[in-house]
Design an enzyme around this catalytic site. Structure first.
Site, mmCIF file in Angstrom:
data_model
loop_
_atom_site.group_PDB
_atom_site.id
_atom_site.type_symbol
_atom_site.label_atom_id
_atom_site.label_comp_id
_atom_site.label_asym_id
_atom_site.label_seq_id
_atom_site.Cartn_x
_atom_site.Cartn_y
_atom_site.Cartn_z
ATOM 1 N NE ARG A 144 0.778 -27.544 -9.005
ATOM 2 C CZ ARG A 144 0.941 -26.536 -8.157
ATOM 3 N NH1 ARG A 144 0.173 -25.469 -8.232
ATOM 4 N NH2 ARG A 144 1.878 -26.619 -7.229
ATOM 5 C CB CYS A 156 -3.317 -24.886 -2.563
ATOM 6 S SG CYS A 156 -2.630 -23.508 -1.618
#
Length: 273
Positions: A178, A233
């Site tokens: 990611r 995040c």
């Protein structure tokens, strides 16, 4: 460890009047599952706090997928759970660490120092055949005087400044694929905030337990302990265990960007790597 308590500690203190236990179990795929699991059994005396209903504000145009909750509303809920300034609080999730760490960070942000996470979570509690209850406890209302720790929270403007000036280290806590933008299963855009380094949060936890302090220090050995850090995040939840791990490793200047990548990409002008 300074912020992590063992099952043995909780078992010894589970009935202490000044100890409050908080169940933070949650499933991003099934938002109702945590509360349902709590109803089927929890650590005796534990109260339940839901990630989306209690520990986050409603989603808006900006602020990310799990915005910081209204401070007054959260304080009322904490007091209803019998939490005062002198209460020792220990939070647990199912062992993954992120949901309990979110609660842990929020209480620190409110100025409450005596808050910890349970190593191994509820999974470890069950595996060791410790007692479980289905009773929903009720406590006398607590009194919580809030002193917000602005030094723990980074907002969008501070993150933008860090990108432009490169005066702070941005730590992306998501898994590498990611971070690299090779896949993005949740957010509308892929990649990372420019200049961020990647320290996947799950590498600080093994078998549902936080790595010892020495191993946490090794994870971050390429970062100057005197640096100013901002961790993020996707939505500010899984960055929390990285925040905790950094504090355990001795880093003092650490902030959490609660909006995280999902907030960053909500501004069209923000660049992505």
């Amino acid at each position: 460890m300074k912020y992590v308590k063992s099952r043995e500690w909780l078992l010894k203190n589970v009935n202490e009047q000044n100890v409050r236990i908080v169940d933070c179990r949650f499933s991003l795929a099934e938002p109702a599952k945590g509360r349902e699991d709590y109803g089927r059994g929890h650590v005796p005396g534990a109260v339940f706090f839901d990630l989306e209903q209690d520990l986050s504000a409603p989603v808006g145009e900006h602020g990310g997928r799990h915005p910081i909750p209204n401070v007054n509303g959260l304080t009322v809920k904490l007091e209803k759970a019998g939490i005062s300034n002198d209460t020792t609080v220990i939070a647990y999730d199912n062992g993954e660490g992120s949901f309990a760490a979110r609660f842990w960070w929020l209480l620190h942000y409110l100025g409450h120092e005596q808050v910890f996470v349970l190593d191994g979570g509820f999974k470890g509690w069950l595996e060791n055949k410790h007692p479980v209850s289905v009773n929903i406890p009720a406590f006398e209302k607590g009194t919580l005087h809030v002193e917000l720790r602005s030094d723990l929270l980074a907002n969008i403007e501070e993150v933008k400044a860090a990108v432009e000036k490169q005066n702070k280290i941005l730590i992306d806590s998501r898994e590498e694929r990611r971070y690299l933008g090779l896949e993005e299963p949740i957010d509308k855009k892929a990649g990372h905030i420019p200049g961020a380094v990647n320290k996947p949060w799950m590498k600080g936890i093994k078998d549902n337990q936080y790595l010892p302090v020495g191993e946490q220090k090794l994870r971050f050995s390429d970062i100057n302990p005197e640096s100013e850090l901002i961790v993020y995040c996707g939505s500010g939840v899984t960055a929390a265990p990285n925040f905790l791990a950094l504090k355990e490793a001795g880093f003092k200047k650490v902030k959490l960007y609660v909006g995280s990548f999902s907030d960053w990409i909500s501004y069209d002008e923000n660049k992505i790597e």
